[in-house]
Enzyme design. Structure first.
Site, mmCIF file in Angstrom:
data_model
loop_
_atom_site.group_PDB
_atom_site.id
_atom_site.type_symbol
_atom_site.label_atom_id
_atom_site.label_comp_id
_atom_site.label_asym_id
_atom_site.label_seq_id
_atom_site.Cartn_x
_atom_site.Cartn_y
_atom_site.Cartn_z
ATOM 1 N N CYS A 30 48.044 20.686 -55.911
ATOM 2 C CA CYS A 30 47.272 19.727 -56.717
ATOM 3 C C CYS A 30 47.871 18.319 -56.615
ATOM 4 C CB CYS A 30 47.274 20.242 -58.165
ATOM 5 S SG CYS A 30 46.856 19.036 -59.411
ATOM 6 N N CYS A 33 48.893 16.681 -59.915
ATOM 7 C CA CYS A 33 50.085 17.385 -60.419
ATOM 8 C C CYS A 33 51.346 16.825 -59.762
ATOM 9 C CB CYS A 33 49.995 18.883 -60.130
ATOM 10 S SG CYS A 33 48.592 19.716 -60.887
#
Length: 105
Positions: A30, A33
């Site tokens: 991600c 992230c």
């Protein structure tokens, strides 16, 4: 460095903890992230001894992620004495995260 939360330690480290815990629900693939990861690590150092801060990999620990209905990542949840008191979905600036966290310290 932020601690690693897992399905097996989540209850003890987060739900039974008396105090404030920040949990970053993330995945290694991600992009947002990856942007949040150094911020989470920095805050874990800055607030060591005041707030427990850690990360939970939703791919490796699916049952805890499912229990909290994590549909988008990153999702950051703040727990106080085992109860969810704040939740943010998506990346956010360090200052905003600190402001949200400071309300529960």
């Amino acid at each position: 460095m932020a601690m690693q939360f897992t399905d097996s330690n989540f209850e003890k480290e987060v739900l039974e903890y008396k105090g404030t815990v920040l949990v970053d629900f993330f995945a290694v693939w991600c992009g947002p992230c990856k942007m949040m990861s150094p911020i989470i690590d920095e805050l874990s150092t800055k607030y060591e001894g005041k707030v427990k801060i850690g990360k939970l990999n939703v791919d490796e620990e699916p049952s805890t992620a499912a229990k909290y209905g994590i549909m988008s990542i990153p999702t950051i949840m703040i727990f106080k004495d085992g109860k969810v008191v704040d939740k943010v979905v998506g990346a956010l600036p360090k200052q905003e995260l600190e402001n949200r966290l400071s309300k529960w310290m």
